[in-house]
Design an enzyme around this catalytic site. Sequence first.
Site, PDB file in Angstrom:
ATOM      1  N   ASP A   1       0.844  -1.187   0.000  1.00  0.00           N
ATOM      2  CA  ASP A   1       0.000   0.000   0.000  1.00  0.00           C
ATOM      3  C   ASP A   1       0.888   1.248   0.000  1.00  0.00           C
ATOM      4  O   ASP A   1       1.913   1.303   0.667  1.00  0.00           O
ATOM      5  CB  ASP A   1      -0.913   0.000   1.235  1.00  0.00           C
TER       6      ASP A   1
ATOM      7  N   ASN B   1     -13.000  -3.190   2.519  1.00  0.00           N
ATOM      8  CA  ASN B   1     -13.888  -2.044   2.703  1.00  0.00           C
ATOM      9  C   ASN B   1     -14.903  -2.015   1.570  1.00  0.00           C
ATOM     10  O   ASN B   1     -14.542  -2.202   0.406  1.00  0.00           O
ATOM     11  CB  ASN B   1     -13.070  -0.748   2.721  1.00  0.00           C
TER      12      ASN B   1
ATOM     13  N   SER C   1     -12.235   3.560  -0.915  1.00  0.00           N
ATOM     14  CA  SER C   1     -11.840   4.736  -1.692  1.00  0.00           C
ATOM     15  C   SER C   1     -11.459   4.402  -3.132  1.00  0.00           C
ATOM     16  O   SER C   1     -11.470   5.278  -3.986  1.00  0.00           O
ATOM     17  CB  SER C   1     -10.684   5.474  -1.003  1.00  0.00           C
ATOM     18  N   VAL C   2     -11.121   3.155  -3.401  1.00  0.00           N
ATOM     19  CA  VAL C   2     -10.809   2.740  -4.780  1.00  0.00           C
ATOM     20  C   VAL C   2     -11.851   1.705  -5.203  1.00  0.00           C
ATOM     21  O   VAL C   2     -11.952   0.640  -4.578  1.00  0.00           O
ATOM     22  CB  VAL C   2      -9.386   2.152  -4.885  1.00  0.00           C
TER      23      VAL C   2
ATOM     24  N   HIS D   1     -10.410  -5.153  -3.386  1.00  0.00           N
ATOM     25  CA  HIS D   1      -9.062  -5.457  -2.884  1.00  0.00           C
ATOM     26  C   HIS D   1      -9.168  -5.912  -1.439  1.00  0.00           C
ATOM     27  O   HIS D   1     -10.021  -5.446  -0.685  1.00  0.00           O
ATOM     28  CB  HIS D   1      -8.132  -4.244  -3.008  1.00  0.00           C
TER      29      HIS D   1
ATOM     30  N   HIS E   1      -7.116  -5.925   2.039  1.00  0.00           N
ATOM     31  CA  HIS E   1      -5.977  -5.375   2.774  1.00  0.00           C
ATOM     32  C   HIS E   1      -5.420  -6.470   3.671  1.00  0.00           C
ATOM     33  O   HIS E   1      -6.182  -7.120   4.406  1.00  0.00           O
ATOM     34  CB  HIS E   1      -6.413  -4.227   3.696  1.00  0.00           C
TER      35      HIS E   1
HETATM   36  P1  AMP Z   1      -9.818   1.387   0.315  1.00  0.00           P
HETATM   37  O1  AMP Z   1      -9.917   2.672   1.098  1.00  0.00           O
HETATM   38  O2  AMP Z   1     -10.229   0.167   1.050  1.00  0.00           O
HETATM   39  O3  AMP Z   1     -10.488   1.526  -1.032  1.00  0.00           O
HETATM   40  O4  AMP Z   1      -8.267   1.173   0.061  1.00  0.00           O
HETATM   41  C1  AMP Z   1      -7.568   1.790  -0.950  1.00  0.00           C
HETATM   42  C2  AMP Z   1      -6.114   1.689  -0.588  1.00  0.00           C
HETATM   43  O5  AMP Z   1      -5.352   1.894  -1.749  1.00  0.00           O
HETATM   44  C3  AMP Z   1      -5.644   2.737   0.429  1.00  0.00           C
HETATM   45  O6  AMP Z   1      -5.075   2.086   1.561  1.00  0.00           O
HETATM   46  C4  AMP Z   1      -4.602   3.554  -0.341  1.00  0.00           C
HETATM   47  O7  AMP Z   1      -3.532   3.965   0.452  1.00  0.00           O
HETATM   48  C5  AMP Z   1      -4.182   2.550  -1.410  1.00  0.00           C
HETATM   49  N1  AMP Z   1      -3.673   3.116  -2.645  1.00  0.00           N
HETATM   50  C6  AMP Z   1      -4.220   4.096  -3.399  1.00  0.00           C
HETATM   51  N2  AMP Z   1      -3.478   4.312  -4.489  1.00  0.00           N
HETATM   52  C7  AMP Z   1      -2.440   3.446  -4.443  1.00  0.00           C
HETATM   53  C8  AMP Z   1      -1.323   3.169  -5.289  1.00  0.00           C
HETATM   54  N3  AMP Z   1      -1.124   3.846  -6.421  1.00  0.00           N
HETATM   55  N4  AMP Z   1      -0.447   2.208  -4.921  1.00  0.00           N
HETATM   56  C9  AMP Z   1      -0.637   1.519  -3.768  1.00  0.00           C
HETATM   57  N5  AMP Z   1      -1.670   1.712  -2.934  1.00  0.00           N
HETATM   58  C10 AMP Z   1      -2.557   2.675  -3.259  1.00  0.00           C
END
Ligand code: AMP
Length: 115
Positions: A32, A88, A96-97, A101, A103
């Site tokens: 991450d 999440n 947020s993405v 995924h 974690h």
């Molecule tokens: P979520 O909030 O569960 O969607 O997790 C998204 C995660 O992606 C967060 O922990 C971010 O820090 C991580 N993240 C976002 N962009 C990148 C990236 N380019 N490379 C690695 N991790 C990322």
Amino acid sequence: MTTAKTIFQKIADGEIPAKLIHQDELCVAFHDIAPQAPVHVLIVPRKPVPRIAESAIEDQALLGHLLLTARRLAEQLPCQRGYRLVINNGPEGGESVPHLHVHLLGGRPMHWPPG
Ligand code: AMP
């Protein structure tokens, strides 16, 4: 209609860099970018499932593969005393993405309830 690729899709496709630690035909895993623990790895399916709530019965084997991959990676990373797997889902779930995924967090004690 074509949907824009998520940042995780671009990482899986090798279009943008990431600290990859695993890749196979179904998923990739990388550190991450903003780690919340000494070990913070994301396990991401190559298939662009947006979130667990939009997974389908045909994703059953893929979902199992993500968890077993997380388990295997945890065995190789410095989190022998325990770790946490998190998915999440949706705005109140902390997503947020919009690309599914898992974690993998470890290397320090985890607290409960989570924030
Ligand atoms: P979520 O909030 O569960 O969607 O997790 C998204 C995660 O992606 C967060 O922990 C971010 O820090 C991580 N993240 C976002 N962009 C990148 C990236 N380019 N490379 C690695 N991790 C990322």
